[in-house]
Design an enzyme around this catalytic site. Structure first.
Site, PDB file in Angstrom:
ATOM      1  N   SER A 294      59.313-111.879 -68.266  1.00  7.33           N
ATOM      2  CA  SER A 294      59.709-113.228 -68.929  1.00  7.33           C
ATOM      3  C   SER A 294      58.945-113.954 -69.850  1.00  7.33           C
ATOM      4  O   SER A 294      59.507-114.105 -70.965  1.00  7.33           O
ATOM      5  CB  SER A 294      59.888-114.478 -67.580  1.00  7.33           C
ATOM      6  OG  SER A 294      60.290-115.477 -68.009  1.00  7.33           O
TER       7      SER A 294
ATOM      8  N   ARG B 191      65.718-117.066 -60.683  1.00  5.64           N
ATOM      9  CA  ARG B 191      64.595-116.904 -59.813  1.00  5.64           C
ATOM     10  C   ARG B 191      64.198-118.267 -59.057  1.00  5.64           C
ATOM     11  O   ARG B 191      63.735-118.199 -57.955  1.00  5.64           O
ATOM     12  CB  ARG B 191      63.362-116.271 -60.860  1.00  5.64           C
ATOM     13  CG  ARG B 191      63.638-114.812 -61.120  1.00  5.64           C
ATOM     14  CD  ARG B 191      62.864-114.480 -62.386  1.00  5.64           C
ATOM     15  NE  ARG B 191      61.222-114.897 -62.011  1.00  5.64           N
ATOM     16  CZ  ARG B 191      60.548-115.528 -63.157  1.00  5.64           C
ATOM     17  NH1 ARG B 191      60.899-115.347 -64.348  1.00  5.64           N
ATOM     18  NH2 ARG B 191      59.356-115.578 -62.692  1.00  5.64           N
TER      19      ARG B 191
ATOM     20  N   HIS C 192      49.481-117.752 -75.410  1.00  6.27           N
ATOM     21  CA  HIS C 192      50.168-118.014 -74.171  1.00  6.27           C
ATOM     22  C   HIS C 192      49.286-118.465 -73.108  1.00  6.27           C
ATOM     23  O   HIS C 192      48.491-117.692 -72.762  1.00  6.27           O
ATOM     24  CB  HIS C 192      51.119-117.371 -73.711  1.00  6.27           C
ATOM     25  CG  HIS C 192      52.099-117.553 -72.653  1.00  6.27           C
ATOM     26  ND1 HIS C 192      53.196-118.511 -72.700  1.00  6.27           N
ATOM     27  CD2 HIS C 192      51.794-117.592 -71.391  1.00  6.27           C
ATOM     28  CE1 HIS C 192      53.701-118.813 -71.820  1.00  6.27           C
ATOM     29  NE2 HIS C 192      52.925-118.050 -70.923  1.00  6.27           N
TER      30      HIS C 192
ATOM     31  N   ASP D 250      66.487-113.985 -70.371  1.00  5.83           N
ATOM     32  CA  ASP D 250      65.430-114.597 -69.935  1.00  5.83           C
ATOM     33  C   ASP D 250      65.697-115.956 -69.235  1.00  5.83           C
ATOM     34  O   ASP D 250      65.237-116.382 -68.093  1.00  5.83           O
ATOM     35  CB  ASP D 250      64.131-114.551 -70.707  1.00  5.83           C
ATOM     36  CG  ASP D 250      63.011-115.370 -69.744  1.00  5.83           C
ATOM     37  OD1 ASP D 250      62.609-114.898 -68.913  1.00  5.83           O
ATOM     38  OD2 ASP D 250      62.772-116.425 -70.225  1.00  5.83           O
TER      39      ASP D 250
ATOM     40  N   LYS E  63      59.641-113.403 -74.665  1.00  3.88           N
ATOM     41  CA  LYS E  63      59.781-114.378 -75.425  1.00  3.88           C
ATOM     42  C   LYS E  63      58.995-114.352 -76.599  1.00  3.88           C
ATOM     43  O   LYS E  63      59.073-114.441 -77.746  1.00  3.88           O
ATOM     44  CB  LYS E  63      59.773-115.530 -74.764  1.00  3.88           C
ATOM     45  CG  LYS E  63      61.077-116.034 -73.989  1.00  3.88           C
ATOM     46  CD  LYS E  63      60.943-117.244 -73.204  1.00  3.88           C
ATOM     47  CE  LYS E  63      60.015-117.175 -71.867  1.00  3.88           C
ATOM     48  NZ  LYS E  63      59.879-118.296 -71.072  1.00  3.88           N
TER      49      LYS E  63
END
Length: 427
Positions: free
Chosen positions: A184, A169, A83, A162, A188
């Site tokens: 967050s 947010r 990620h 999320d 996931k």
């Protein structure tokens, strides 16, 4: 029995929330029992008060528990994912997933779309004719078994809490809260079911985290969350003061990624792809394989072609080209001392490569090409940038963003770029 005001007050006053309080409020918010203004107040309290490691574990677990979890236990090989926190010209996922798969590891890459100045992996791949982002869980599992790599959209069933909290947010000034960013991302990724995860945390002008301290805190928080959830997690902190490669856009970044898989491509893109590949392979005990060999012998390219084909894409099709282009030339001779990643990212966005709102379309062929990188010598009149757009009116908006993006020094400046990988965070 819990209530929202009790939870908000506790966090506001700096108390540590219990697992019961956290589990209740995430579940109640997802079901619509807790009002938006109450969750907004809690998000702001978290922004100012932070979260302990125990709270983060409970918060992430509750987010995961709001939906379903994938499992890849039926695969004969280990799984590892990557990620990135997002940058400019950050096309690394495209060559990385097939490269690691070519090394004998399965890569289930659930990717997202771009928002603002950072590009989205799915937007890039959708410039390949026929390619589709949305797969069922069964299709994803089958492709991992047959090809070894998949890049696709995350389904709505993964951590739905999320999605709700992210939107909240965005409109309440709490996007920058590190505990909320970390939970967050990690909710996931853990729900996705991978056994190991490597994080690419960007730092610098074109990154979400501008300072080393903030990037390091985010990396440490995410590594701790992953470790506590039983996922082997590590992070590389990488430089995003200068954009990666020579392109920022969609189709043009796909082409640059294909160049890397073909054994060429920009040196920095190759370097970061290999660094992340080695980190991913080490995470699943396959550091006996050198990914550089898989680039050299063409097996990574073979895997890319199979991956694109499996999702309906044509790896041999021509990529979209822009209807309009404009070249910016250097106004003086000298050494390019800096190339501002944020300026380049904003230009690509304004040209149509990105979106201001999630529902906005993107132009596959729009973007920016830069013809020199910091440290390169350039002569007056030589091309510095090429801007690409499908809408001629957008060209001037892109050019405005690039007005101060490049700095050319007429003195004998030493502008050789520093290291790309700035640090590593592990359990």
């Amino acid at each position: 029995m819990h209530d929202a005001v009790e939870v908000i007050r506790a966090k506001r006053d700096g108390l540590e929330l219990t697992e019961g309080q956290i589990g209740w409020i995430i579940d109640a918010y997802t079901r619509g029992v807790v009002a938006e203004e109450q969750m907004s107040a809690l998000a702001m309290a978290v922004y100012f008060r932070g979260m302990t490691r125990g709270e983060l574990v409970a918060w992430t677990r509750a987010m995961i528990g709001s939906g379903s979890r994938l499992s890849f236990d039926s695969l004969p090989v280990k799984t590892v994912d990557k990620h990135s926190t997002g940058g400019v010209g950050d096309k690394i996922t495209l060559p990385l997933a097939p490269l690691v798969a070519a090394c004998g590891v399965a890569v289930p890459q659930l990717a997202g779309r771009g928002l603002g100045h950072t590009g989205g992996t799915l937007d890039k791949l959708e410039s390949v004719p026929g390619w589709r982002a949305n797969l069922t869980n069964a299709e994803m599992l089958a492709q991992l078994g047959e090809v070894g790599a998949v890049i696709c959209a995350a389904g709505d069933e993964l951590a739905p809490a999320d999605k709700l909290l992210y939107a909240l947010r965005d409109v309440t000034g709490t996007v920058e809260a590190i505990p909320l960013i970390a939970s967050s991302i990690m909710s996931k990724k853990i729900a996705e079911g991978t056994s190991a995860l490597v994080l690419d945390v960007k730092v610098g002008a074109g990154a979400f985290m501008k300072t080393w301290e903030d990037a390091q805190e985010l990396a440490r928080t995410m590594v701790d969350i992953g470790t506590d959830a039983g996922v082997r997690t590590s992070a590389l902190l990488t430089d995003m003061s200068t954009p990666l490669g020579y392109t920022a856009g969609n189709a043009i970044e796909v082409q640059e990624s294909v160049d890397v898989l073909a054994g060429g491509g920009p040196q920095d893109v190759v370097e970061l792809t290999l660094a992340l590949a080695r980190e991913m392979l080490a995470a699943v005990g396959r550091d006996d394989v050198d990914p550089a060999d898989k680039l050299a012998d063409g097996s990574a390219m073979d895997c890319w072609r199979r991956m694109i084909s499996a999702q309906g894409g044509n790896p041999d099709a021509s990529l979209p080209t822009a209807r309009f282009d404009h070249q910016v030339t250097a106004d003086r001779s000298g050494v390019l001392t800096s190339l501002d990643a944020m300026g380049v990212g904003l230009a690509a966005w304004r040209l149509g490569a990105g979106r201001a709102r999630k529902e906005d379309p993107v132009a596959a062929a729009a973007g920016v090409i830069w013809h020199a990188r910091p440290g390169d010598r350039i002569r007056a009149g030589e091309p510095l940038f090429t801007v690409l757009a499908d809408d001629e009116a957008r060209l001037s908006h892109g050019l405005d963003a690039l007005a101060d993006a490049a700095t050319i020094s007429t003195a004998d400046a030493d502008a050789r770029p520093g290291p790309l990988v700035l640090g590593r965070v592990a359990p």
